[in-house]
Write an enzyme that holds these catalytic residues in place. Structure first.
Site, mmCIF file in Angstrom:
data_model
loop_
_atom_site.group_PDB
_atom_site.id
_atom_site.type_symbol
_atom_site.label_atom_id
_atom_site.label_comp_id
_atom_site.label_asym_id
_atom_site.label_seq_id
_atom_site.Cartn_x
_atom_site.Cartn_y
_atom_site.Cartn_z
ATOM 1 N N ARG A 108 18.901 33.122 -36.885
ATOM 2 C CA ARG A 108 18.862 32.443 -35.787
ATOM 3 C C ARG A 108 18.893 30.706 -36.013
ATOM 4 N NH1 ARG A 108 13.118 34.054 -33.036
ATOM 5 N NH2 ARG A 108 13.115 31.884 -32.767
ATOM 6 N N LYS A 152 4.494 37.639 -33.861
ATOM 7 C CA LYS A 152 4.219 37.963 -32.434
ATOM 8 C C LYS A 152 5.295 39.049 -31.841
ATOM 9 C CE LYS A 152 4.654 33.882 -30.821
ATOM 10 N NZ LYS A 152 5.106 33.184 -31.951
ATOM 11 N N ARG A 196 14.237 35.023 -42.503
ATOM 12 C CA ARG A 196 14.182 36.146 -41.474
ATOM 13 C C ARG A 196 15.947 36.222 -40.821
ATOM 14 N NH1 ARG A 196 10.491 35.356 -36.292
ATOM 15 N NH2 ARG A 196 11.448 33.179 -36.137
ATOM 16 N N ARG A 251 3.173 28.580 -23.863
ATOM 17 C CA ARG A 251 3.236 27.577 -24.911
ATOM 18 C C ARG A 251 2.704 26.238 -24.606
ATOM 19 N NH1 ARG A 251 8.011 30.626 -27.650
ATOM 20 N NH2 ARG A 251 8.033 29.982 -29.773
ATOM 21 N N ARG A 256 9.678 22.857 -35.088
ATOM 22 C CA ARG A 256 9.137 23.682 -34.490
ATOM 23 C C ARG A 256 7.655 24.137 -34.790
ATOM 24 N NH1 ARG A 256 12.264 29.147 -35.626
ATOM 25 N NH2 ARG A 256 11.133 30.077 -34.140
HETATM 26 P P1 AMP Z 1 10.710 32.210 -29.661
HETATM 27 O O1 AMP Z 1 11.770 33.326 -29.818
HETATM 28 O O2 AMP Z 1 9.556 32.935 -29.059
HETATM 29 O O3 AMP Z 1 10.476 31.767 -31.324
HETATM 30 O O4 AMP Z 1 11.123 31.212 -29.056
HETATM 31 C C1 AMP Z 1 12.423 30.738 -29.602
HETATM 32 C C2 AMP Z 1 12.802 29.110 -29.090
HETATM 33 O O5 AMP Z 1 13.033 29.513 -27.370
HETATM 34 C C3 AMP Z 1 11.561 28.108 -28.915
HETATM 35 O O6 AMP Z 1 11.678 27.497 -29.945
HETATM 36 C C4 AMP Z 1 11.818 27.339 -27.665
HETATM 37 O O7 AMP Z 1 12.979 26.380 -27.818
HETATM 38 C C5 AMP Z 1 12.198 28.263 -26.454
HETATM 39 N N1 AMP Z 1 10.926 28.924 -25.961
HETATM 40 C C6 AMP Z 1 10.779 30.094 -25.889
HETATM 41 N N2 AMP Z 1 9.617 30.424 -25.159
HETATM 42 C C7 AMP Z 1 9.290 29.277 -24.624
HETATM 43 C C8 AMP Z 1 8.187 28.883 -23.885
HETATM 44 N N3 AMP Z 1 7.137 29.541 -23.574
HETATM 45 N N4 AMP Z 1 8.177 27.404 -23.532
HETATM 46 C C9 AMP Z 1 9.274 26.510 -23.967
HETATM 47 N N5 AMP Z 1 10.205 27.129 -24.781
HETATM 48 C C10 AMP Z 1 10.424 28.162 -25.015
#
Ligand code: AMP
Length: 230
Positions: free
Chosen positions: A165, A14, A128, A89, A176
């Site tokens: 990360r 994404k 990654r 989400r 996750r």
């Molecule tokens: P991402 O970079 O989109 O993979 O997000 C990394 C982490 O940020 C996720 O595993 C969540 O802990 C938090 N996070 C990001 N977006 C959301 C969301 N919309 N709702 C809840 N937690 C989020």
């Protein structure tokens, strides 16, 4: 369409696609993950609150992320379009977004699910590496960074030192994926019921996925439930 949501499991691509859409078409990427990581780096109260959830692979509470998106969607650069990457989400976030967009007199023009098999997701996440400065994303096997020292200078003149990360570690990735299945996957049906869902095969190169995405974005037909085969 210029107001869209990219849906998909962690590691589906994404963020990569959202960056390409921003660079090529000028559609601003709104990544809640990036906003939260920025807050952690800046040491804000929000960051301190979010860090524990993120490091464990849990979701940050709905109220927190909804507030961030509400603020972001009221900034001037998003009046002509936006691309939500990693939000919504949960069903609660999706409903809050519908309400917020009504208030802003905007609507979601399409939702694209980037579909990738789970074993591929695991391989992508654990390999990654990201540049904390310019946000460029590498993969140890599929898109290797420049040789030692592991700076991303070859590509962008950026002195950033690549990191993994914390939530891409093999210990956190299964949680996750579980959170995605339990809390996010129901959104596929939610948006299909609204006639907004498109599905793109994400198990191929970023350029190939992007080409499929472009075809969808430029298509003129109304957004029914369409599947893109390849
Ligand atoms: P991402 O970079 O989109 O993979 O997000 C990394 C982490 O940020 C996720 O595993 C969540 O802990 C938090 N996070 C990001 N977006 C959301 C969301 N919309 N709702 C809840 N937690 C989020």
């Amino acid at each position: 369409m210029r107001r869209l949501i990219l849906l998909g499991a962690p590691g589906a691509g994404k963020g990569t696609q959202a960056q390409m859409l921003e660079q090529e078409l000028g559609i601003p990427q709104i990544s809640t993950g990036d906003i939260l990581r920025g807050a952690i780096k800046a040491g804000t109260t929000l960051g301190q609150k979010a860090k524990g959830y993120m490091d464990r692979g849990d979701y940050v509470p709905d109220a927190v992320v909804i507030g961030l998106v509400r603020e972001r969607l009221q900034q001037a650069d998003t009046t002509e379009g936006w691309n939500l990457d990693g939000f919504p989400r949960t069903p609660g976030q999706a409903e809050a977004l519908d309400t917020l967009l009504q208030q802003l007199h905007q609507h979601i023009e399409g939702v694209v699910l980037i579909d990738v098999p789970e074993p591929v997701l695991v391989e992508r996440m654990t390999g990654r590496r990201i540049c904390p400065l310019c946000k460029r994303v590498f993969h140890l096997s599929f898109n290797p960074p420049p040789p030692v020292p592991p700076y991303c200078t070859d590509h962008s003149d950026c002195p950033g030192e690549l990191i993994q990360r914390p939530d891409d570690s093999i210990e956190v990735v299964p949680n996750r994926l579980a959170k995605y299945r339990q809390q996010t996957e129901p959104l596929v049906d939610y948006y299909a019921a609204q006639g907004k869902l498109h599905i793109v095969n994400g198990n191929r190169t970023p350029d190939e996925v992007y080409a499929a995405l472009l075809t969808l974005l430029l298509a003129e037909q109304p957004p029914e439930h369409k599947t893109e085969h390849n």
